[in-house]
Enzyme design. Sequence first.
Site, PDB file in Angstrom:
ATOM      1  CD  GLU A  75      -2.073   5.964  -6.231  1.00 58.33           C
ATOM      2  OE1 GLU A  75      -2.659   5.303  -5.724  1.00 58.33           O
ATOM      3  OE2 GLU A  75      -2.078   7.534  -6.012  1.00 58.33           O
ATOM      4  CG  HIS A  78      -1.057   8.008  -1.084  1.00 63.57           C
ATOM      5  ND1 HIS A  78      -1.382   8.502   0.124  1.00 63.57           N
ATOM      6  CD2 HIS A  78      -2.445   7.715  -1.637  1.00 63.57           C
ATOM      7  CE1 HIS A  78      -2.562   8.516   0.493  1.00 63.57           C
ATOM      8  NE2 HIS A  78      -3.185   7.930  -0.343  1.00 63.57           N
TER       9      HIS A  78
END
Length: 342
Positions: A75, A78
């Site tokens: 995450e 990203h």
Amino acid sequence: MANNLPLKLATLAFFLACEVVLMGGFTRITDSGLGCPDWPGCFGSMVMTTDTETITHLQERYPEIHVAVHKGWIEMIHRYIAGGLGLLILALAFVGYREKEKTANYPYLLSLVVLGLVIVQGAFGAFTVTLKLLPNIVTLHLMGGLIIVSTLMYLRHRLKRLALGDSSLVRMRTPVMIGVGLLFAQIILGGWVSTNYAGWACPGILSCAPGGAEVNYDFQSGFHLFPEVGPNYEGGQLEHGARAAIQMVHRAGALVVTVYWLGLLWSLVKQGVLASRKAMHFVGLLAAQIGFGYANVVYAVPDSLAFIHHALGVLMLLYAWSIAYATAVEYEEVSYGSVKHA
């Protein structure tokens, strides 16, 4: 256009935006969307902790999610890439502001549009986490990413023409734009399948139940666009009938896209406006996408095949845009009684 810096920035931003969309899909497919339940940091820090005792403490504090180091890092990576893209697009807008007075038809407003889209996309990134993967927000987040990629591709196309000394504008052919729109909608529908965990709902090609058992398709629940805010949507909240309805509509959409694009490519090649080799490249991508869609059904949507399916969808959209540019025509406008290129 003497200054090639805008083109270089737009090219870099385009490829980085593609990476953000692909990484976003990977984050979704690996169930890492709540790897960091806060935003913009990860459990109050800008890096995911690897300390075992801290992980144990965080799991006790956030019992509604599975705290895992690898999910947190997926995450955060990203987010790092998305943050870099935002800075790059900001620089592109700044350079465009300085260049617009020097170059005729410089697409400065388009640069501002991309900047605005990125700001909105960042907000949806935050909502995706804080609203616990609410399906409509996650799908809109995917839509925003694809719009940014498409807009950057168009901006790069415009800047490339300016770099070659061509300041004229072009018009895309309506049938091709309809094809792009259908493909875009199908990818968004695929995102709706993914965010509602409907990929495994139909184990058969023509049926959503083994042995031909009856399935009560619930289209109303499956396409309820404003689900309840509050629950954790990781793993999905819909019953099988609703998920099966989503999956079957996605398959029907795939059939529509396939038939339309095969007819469109045949027509464009027959008219002599599209090279047969380029058409066959798209047909190859289409065949591969159908094949991996079938494989996802057979093997119950493993992460690897799901990601390839996602990546091929993005690649098909980009190739569809390239066909739109390859078959575009220059248009003329009337000015002061004379006809000139726009």
